[in-house]
Design a protein around this motif. Structure first.
Motif, PDB file in Angstrom:
ATOM      1  N   ARG A 253      18.742  83.097   3.909  1.00 53.83           N
ATOM      2  CA  ARG A 253      19.658  82.010   4.264  1.00 53.83           C
ATOM      3  C   ARG A 253      20.794  82.553   5.132  1.00 53.83           C
ATOM      4  NH1 ARG A 253      21.384  80.573  -1.863  1.00 53.83           N
ATOM      5  NH2 ARG A 253      21.606  82.676  -2.659  1.00 53.83           N
ATOM      6  N   THR A 254      21.283  81.646   5.974  1.00 51.75           N
ATOM      7  CA  THR A 254      22.406  82.007   6.847  1.00 51.75           C
ATOM      8  C   THR A 254      23.736  81.510   6.286  1.00 51.75           C
ATOM      9  OG1 THR A 254      21.959  79.999   8.127  1.00 51.75           O
ATOM     10  CG2 THR A 254      21.005  82.063   8.933  1.00 51.75           C
ATOM     11  N   ILE A 255      23.706  80.830   5.160  1.00 54.56           N
ATOM     12  CA  ILE A 255      24.914  80.345   4.490  1.00 54.56           C
ATOM     13  C   ILE A 255      25.130  81.208   3.250  1.00 54.56           C
ATOM     14  CG2 ILE A 255      23.663  78.644   3.087  1.00 54.56           C
ATOM     15  CD1 ILE A 255      26.084  76.764   3.431  1.00 54.56           C
ATOM     16  N   PRO A 256      26.381  81.524   2.891  1.00 55.90           N
ATOM     17  CA  PRO A 256      26.612  82.408   1.745  1.00 55.90           C
ATOM     18  C   PRO A 256      26.130  81.800   0.427  1.00 55.90           C
ATOM     19  CG  PRO A 256      28.576  82.253   3.119  1.00 55.90           C
ATOM     20  CD  PRO A 256      27.622  81.212   3.615  1.00 55.90           C
ATOM     21  N   SER A 257      25.825  82.667  -0.500  1.00 52.96           N
ATOM     22  CA  SER A 257      25.396  82.248  -1.841  1.00 52.96           C
ATOM     23  C   SER A 257      26.565  81.632  -2.613  1.00 52.96           C
ATOM     24  CB  SER A 257      24.860  83.461  -2.612  1.00 52.96           C
ATOM     25  OG  SER A 257      24.782  83.205  -3.991  1.00 52.96           O
ATOM     26  N   ASP A 258      26.219  80.716  -3.520  1.00 54.01           N
ATOM     27  CA  ASP A 258      27.256  80.111  -4.365  1.00 54.01           C
ATOM     28  C   ASP A 258      27.913  81.118  -5.298  1.00 54.01           C
ATOM     29  OD1 ASP A 258      27.128  77.598  -3.338  1.00 54.01           O
ATOM     30  OD2 ASP A 258      25.678  76.840  -4.802  1.00 54.01           O
ATOM     31  N   HIS A 259      27.302  82.267  -5.458  1.00 50.15           N
ATOM     32  CA  HIS A 259      27.945  83.322  -6.252  1.00 50.15           C
ATOM     33  C   HIS A 259      29.312  83.655  -5.664  1.00 50.15           C
ATOM     34  CE1 HIS A 259      28.589  87.138  -8.341  1.00 50.15           C
ATOM     35  NE2 HIS A 259      28.792  87.685  -7.148  1.00 50.15           N
ATOM     36  N   TYR A 260      29.367  83.741  -4.344  1.00 51.37           N
ATOM     37  CA  TYR A 260      30.641  84.023  -3.679  1.00 51.37           C
ATOM     38  C   TYR A 260      31.541  82.799  -3.684  1.00 51.37           C
ATOM     39  CZ  TYR A 260      28.178  88.168  -1.995  1.00 51.37           C
ATOM     40  OH  TYR A 260      27.479  89.333  -1.935  1.00 51.37           O
ATOM     41  N   GLN A 261      30.949  81.630  -3.473  1.00 48.38           N
ATOM     42  CA  GLN A 261      31.753  80.413  -3.457  1.00 48.38           C
ATOM     43  C   GLN A 261      32.432  80.181  -4.809  1.00 48.38           C
ATOM     44  OE1 GLN A 261      31.427  75.703  -2.283  1.00 48.38           O
ATOM     45  NE2 GLN A 261      29.551  76.819  -2.655  1.00 48.38           N
ATOM     46  N   ALA A 262      31.688  80.400  -5.885  1.00 49.86           N
ATOM     47  CA  ALA A 262      32.264  80.232  -7.220  1.00 49.86           C
ATOM     48  C   ALA A 262      33.407  81.212  -7.436  1.00 49.86           C
ATOM     49  CB  ALA A 262      31.177  80.439  -8.277  1.00 49.86           C
ATOM     50  N   ASP A 263      33.231  82.432  -6.942  1.00 50.11           N
ATOM     51  CA  ASP A 263      34.280  83.440  -7.086  1.00 50.11           C
ATOM     52  C   ASP A 263      35.524  83.049  -6.286  1.00 50.11           C
ATOM     53  OD1 ASP A 263      35.080  86.050  -8.124  1.00 50.11           O
ATOM     54  OD2 ASP A 263      35.028  86.725  -6.044  1.00 50.11           O
ATOM     55  N   VAL A 264      35.322  82.499  -5.084  1.00 48.19           N
ATOM     56  CA  VAL A 264      36.452  82.065  -4.253  1.00 48.19           C
ATOM     57  C   VAL A 264      37.193  80.910  -4.923  1.00 48.19           C
ATOM     58  CG1 VAL A 264      37.136  81.094  -2.038  1.00 48.19           C
ATOM     59  CG2 VAL A 264      35.344  82.818  -2.128  1.00 48.19           C
ATOM     60  N   LEU A 265      36.451  79.944  -5.462  1.00 50.77           N
ATOM     61  CA  LEU A 265      37.087  78.809  -6.125  1.00 50.77           C
ATOM     62  C   LEU A 265      37.917  79.269  -7.319  1.00 50.77           C
ATOM     63  CD1 LEU A 265      34.167  76.211  -6.031  1.00 50.77           C
ATOM     64  CD2 LEU A 265      36.290  76.129  -4.708  1.00 50.77           C
ATOM     65  N   ALA A 266      37.379  80.212  -8.111  1.00 48.69           N
ATOM     66  CA  ALA A 266      38.129  80.724  -9.266  1.00 48.69           C
ATOM     67  C   ALA A 266      39.376  81.476  -8.822  1.00 48.69           C
ATOM     68  CB  ALA A 266      37.228  81.631 -10.106  1.00 48.69           C
ATOM     69  N   LYS A 267      39.252  82.266  -7.751  1.00 48.66           N
ATOM     70  CA  LYS A 267      40.413  82.995  -7.237  1.00 48.66           C
ATOM     71  C   LYS A 267      41.468  82.020  -6.711  1.00 48.66           C
ATOM     72  CE  LYS A 267      38.783  87.615  -5.916  1.00 48.66           C
ATOM     73  NZ  LYS A 267      37.640  87.709  -6.811  1.00 48.66           N
ATOM     74  N   MET A 268      41.024  80.946  -6.096  1.00 44.57           N
ATOM     75  CA  MET A 268      41.956  79.952  -5.580  1.00 44.57           C
ATOM     76  C   MET A 268      42.726  79.286  -6.729  1.00 44.57           C
ATOM     77  SD  MET A 268      41.114  76.591  -3.246  1.00 44.57           S
ATOM     78  CE  MET A 268      40.121  77.560  -2.127  1.00 44.57           C
ATOM     79  N   VAL A 269      41.993  78.911  -7.769  1.00 45.88           N
ATOM     80  CA  VAL A 269      42.645  78.302  -8.939  1.00 45.88           C
ATOM     81  C   VAL A 269      43.648  79.274  -9.551  1.00 45.88           C
ATOM     82  CG1 VAL A 269      42.245  77.431 -11.274  1.00 45.88           C
ATOM     83  CG2 VAL A 269      40.713  76.756  -9.415  1.00 45.88           C
ATOM     84  N   LYS A 270      43.247  80.531  -9.673  1.00 47.31           N
ATOM     85  CA  LYS A 270      44.144  81.547 -10.240  1.00 47.31           C
ATOM     86  C   LYS A 270      45.351  81.782  -9.336  1.00 47.31           C
ATOM     87  CE  LYS A 270      45.184  84.890 -13.127  1.00 47.31           C
ATOM     88  NZ  LYS A 270      45.555  84.624 -14.538  1.00 47.31           N
ATOM     89  N   HIS A 271      45.119  81.785  -8.028  1.00 46.73           N
ATOM     90  CA  HIS A 271      46.190  82.047  -7.062  1.00 46.73           C
ATOM     91  C   HIS A 271      47.333  81.049  -7.201  1.00 46.73           C
ATOM     92  CE1 HIS A 271      48.036  83.212  -3.210  1.00 46.73           C
ATOM     93  NE2 HIS A 271      48.129  81.915  -2.945  1.00 46.73           N
ATOM     94  N   PHE A 272      47.011  79.800  -7.474  1.00 45.67           N
ATOM     95  CA  PHE A 272      48.042  78.771  -7.569  1.00 45.67           C
ATOM     96  C   PHE A 272      48.560  78.576  -8.994  1.00 45.67           C
ATOM     97  CE2 PHE A 272      45.717  77.443  -3.662  1.00 45.67           C
ATOM     98  CZ  PHE A 272      46.781  77.600  -2.781  1.00 45.67           C
ATOM     99  N   GLY A 273      48.140  79.444  -9.912  1.00 45.80           N
ATOM    100  CA  GLY A 273      48.694  79.413 -11.257  1.00 45.80           C
ATOM    101  C   GLY A 273      48.172  78.313 -12.146  1.00 45.80           C
TER     102      GLY A 273
END
Length: 764
Positions: free
Chosen positions: A108-128
């Motif tokens: 696939r040429t689109i990233p795996s949801d493994h990375y997307q899930a990690d980004v979403l969790a980091k985003m939630v954590k980033h904003f407290g």
């Protein structure tokens, strides 16, 4: 896809003199339709089946691009994977597809949801945000994506209030139940891991009764869909998106449509009639017939908007990846040109093998696959920002680049507009942070993010926010009022600059001066009968010892040291024994003097001045021996008392040996009681000036003071223990001075007519 293939077929560098053919199928986001397409691709173009080694003799596809969904892609892979036909997807993001044991031919040429899930969790954590809700599509994409997100959220310490799943074809009652959960929830933030169609179904239900303001966090499946931006209550949503890109020449290709091309394609016909609101045929009387004046170049629609391509570029890269794999299979480079074998029978397995090794860049975008068939993850962080006209537009606010070092992968570099239209980050927590000075106690039956803040116990602190435990201060430290810092405990002792110490020191010095003045009066009138009659030698020794008694109380004031601790107790014990010994001697003298007046008595020769001195010295020597043994075996020493008060340190003298201390006091008490008994016996002797009466009264005061001293000494806290001891010393010393010497001084100074031998010998 067609544009990319035509671009490749016209290229002189990639597959020169070789043309790629293609077939395009619409799976309609349906798994059965996708399975049907997979069978068609595997069977090839022959109208009949063959029973030879190959199921199909010609027209078997070398590779396939698709599908857009993870579940249809899984279905297709179960079929074409058996024939080693690689499938390169542009939008199937399920992390499950990275499993090469199950899906070895998937790329696939689109990233795996493994990375997307990690980004979403980091985003939630980033904003407290530690208290969120979660909804997801009931599909492979949503189920696996949400599972990955929940694992990442758990690592980041994020709690999830609810997790709801649904599919767009579910009964409306089920979607309504999901909407009701969102409305009733206490969490402000909602993470939606859904496909675009599923998200639209939910938002349409929410529109009927909009929920309280919610901060939406979107996956790439829906957050960039322009059709969803019409739901105004989602303004401020943030999420991850596929990288925005530009494909040179694509717009011109799309606009280069002739009427004949439009009429030849059912898809283009439907697009043309909908865009210009006309019919290419006269079958529909309600719409006008297209007259040829329609100009697609002047049309403003998603079809002609190519400045913000995202998924389109993933298709473009997938086609080029397959082309490079075929090129590497049939072509080889020479010094000058590239030669390709046009008539070789190419197997899909060869293309599959070469796809693993492709590594190229196109229009500035790199394409390669790792061991799992995944590209390097790169996401844009986007925000739904409402303009002044009220239209929601997509704005890039940051990025995530997995190729960068850890700590630099996640960056937010632009202002974000939140759910209420401000730049103030909303708060979504189950419990407010526990300030320093408190500890977290989890609420029973709730996630770890729900807790109560309990103040630290006495003597304990917590010096950070959300501390799970309080810890005790060191033994010589105590918390401040906020219980977030340990400060050294104040050290308390009876210091010279305290009012109580000044008063006691004044009485001590005053008492010593009184004893010295009394001694001076006696010395000046040493030849008078009242001085001579009361054993002047013992009187002067008694006044000297009383002076020392008054002054020894000063050793109890000030910070205890090793020498002051030994000095204060031994000086007190010896001087008081010397004092009581003198009083005892004077009492014995009175008794002996009365016995000497009896006929035939010569008792005074047995208790003359020498014997009196020896008695005083012997009695004092015993106390000296007791004190010496005490100092040698277990002397008093300075210590920090940490038990009487928790919040302060009492600097005091430890007794060393309690036996030694009570032996000193006991010996003084024994002499005092003996002196008191003898004085009582002599109190009614018939002299006009009987000193035994004064001694009796002074000993009564002395014993009363020291009897009350014992419980007061034991029960007094801290520095007041020392004050009680000083008070007992001063009170008993003043009792002796005033009771024994005050009457005599009064007679000497104010009634000299009574200071005669005749008056003293008068027995009436």
């Amino acid at each position: 896809m067609i544009y990319a293939i035509e671009e490749i077929n016209n290229s002189k560098d990639l597959l020169p003199e070789i043309k790629l053919g293609y077939q395009i199928y619409d799976s309609c986001a349906s798994v059965p339709m996708a399975m049907h397409v997979a069978f068609q691709l595997s069977n090839g173009q022959d109208p009949v089946f063959y029973k030879g080694s190959n199921c199909s003799q010609s027209g078997v596809v070398m590779a396939a691009v698709g599908d857009s969904g993870s579940t249809p892609s899984i279905g297709m892979l179960r079929i074409i994977g058996s024939f080693n036909i690689p499938l390169v997807s542009h939008f199937a993001t399920c992390a499950c597809l990275s499993n090469k044991q199950e899906y070895p031919t998937f790329f696939r040429t689109i990233p795996s949801d493994h990375y997307q899930a990690d980004v979403l969790a980091k985003m939630v954590k980033h904003f407290g945000w530690s208290w969120i809700g979660a909804v997801h599509s009931d599909s492979d994409y949503g189920n696996n994506g949400m599972a990955s997100f929940l694992n990442a959220a758990l690592r980041e310490g994020i709690c999830v209030e609810y997790i709801e799943s649904y599919f767009r074809t579910d009964p409306r009652s089920k979607i309504q139940r999901v909407a009701d959960v969102i409305r009733r929830s206490t969490s402000i933030v909602v993470v939606a891991f859904t496909a675009s169609g599923d998200m639209r179904a939910l938002l349409e239900v929410l529109t009927q009764d909009p929920p309280p303001p919610r901060q939406w966090i979107g996956s790439e499946g829906w957050v960039t869909d322009p059709h969803l931006m019409s739901f105004s209550f989602c303004a401020g949503a943030i999420g991850v998106a596929i990288q925005q890109s530009v494909i040179p020449g694509l717009r011109e290709f799309l606009l280069d449509l002739s009427p004949s091309e439009v009429a030849a394609s059912s898809v283009l016909t439907e697009f043309w009639e909908d865009a210009f609101n006309c019919k290419l045929t006269s079958s529909d009387q309600e719409k006008r017939v297209c007259d040829g004046t329609e100009d697609i170049k002047k049309l403003s629609s998603p079809y002609t908007e190519t400045s913000q391509l995202r998924i389109t570029n993933m298709v473009y890269k997938a086609v080029y990846a397959i082309a490079h794999a075929i090129h590497n299979s049939v072509c080889h480079e020479t010094n000058i040109t590239t030669k390709c074998q046009k008539y070789i029978k190419l197997e899909s397995e060869q293309v599959f093998s070469e796809l693993k090794k492709v590594n190229f860049s196109r229009n500035g975008y790199h394409v390669s696959f790792d061991a799992n068939g995944d590209p390097v993850a790169f996401y844009e962080l986007v925000n739904w920002q409402k303009s002044e006209s009220g239209v929601i537009k997509l704005a890039k606010v940051g990025y995530y680049d997995a190729s960068l070092p850890v700590g630099q992968q996640f960056l937010i570099d632009h202002n974000i507009t939140w759910l209420d239209g401000t730049t103030q980050v909303p708060v979504s927590v189950c419990s407010e942070s526990c300030p320093p000075g408190t500890r977290k106690v989890l609420q029973k039956g709730k996630p770890i993010c729900c807790y109560d803040c309990i103040p630290c116990a006495e003597g304990e602190i917590s010096n950070m926010t959300d501390s799970p435990d309080c810890f005790p201060c060191p033994s010589e430290f105590w918390p401040d009022s906020k219980k977030d810092v340990c400060f050294p405990k104040p050290v308390e002792f009876l210091s010279f600059d305290e009012v109580l110490s000044i008063i006691l020191a004044a009485f001590s010095v005053g008492g010593a001066c009184l004893a010295i003045i009394t001694a001076a009066v006696f010395f000046h009138h040493r030849t008078t009968p009242i001085v001579r009659a009361n054993n002047s030698e013992l009187s002067f020794l008694l006044l000297f010892s009383l002076t020392l008694c008054f002054l020894c109380s000063l050793t109890f004031i000030g910070a205890p040291s090793e020498w002051s601790c030994m000095l204060r107790h031994t000086a007190f014990g010896i001087t008081f024994v010397l004092c009581i010994s003198c009083v005892l001697g004077k009492t014995i003298v009175v008794l002996m003097a009365f016995k000497a007046t009896l006929p035939g008595s010569n008792v005074m020769k047995w208790f003359g001045p020498l014997q009196q001195r020896m008695t005083v010295m012997f009695l004092t020597l015993i106390q000296v021996i007791i004190c010496t043994l005490w100092l040698v075996l277990s002397p008093p020493f300075p210590m920090k008392n940490l038990t009487t008060y928790k919040e302060k340190i009492i600097l005091e003298c430890a007794l060393g040996s309690a036996v030694g201390f009570w032996a000193v006091l006991g010996y003084i008490g024994l002499l005092a009681v003996l002196c008191f008994v003898l004085a009582v016996l002599a109190r009614k002797l018939p002299d006009n000036f009987n000193e035994a009466k004064l001694i009796t009264f002074s000993m009564l005061i002395f014993c009363a003071v020291w009897i009350t001293f014992i419980p007061a000494y034991i029960s007094s806290p801290g520095k007041f223990t020392v004050a009680v001891e000083i008070f007992a010393i001063l009170a008993s010393s003043f009792g002796l001075v005033l009771c024994i010497f005050a009457p005599k001084c009064f007679i000497i100074l104010f009634q000299p007519e009574r200071n005669t031998k005749k008056y003293l010998m008068n027995k009436n």
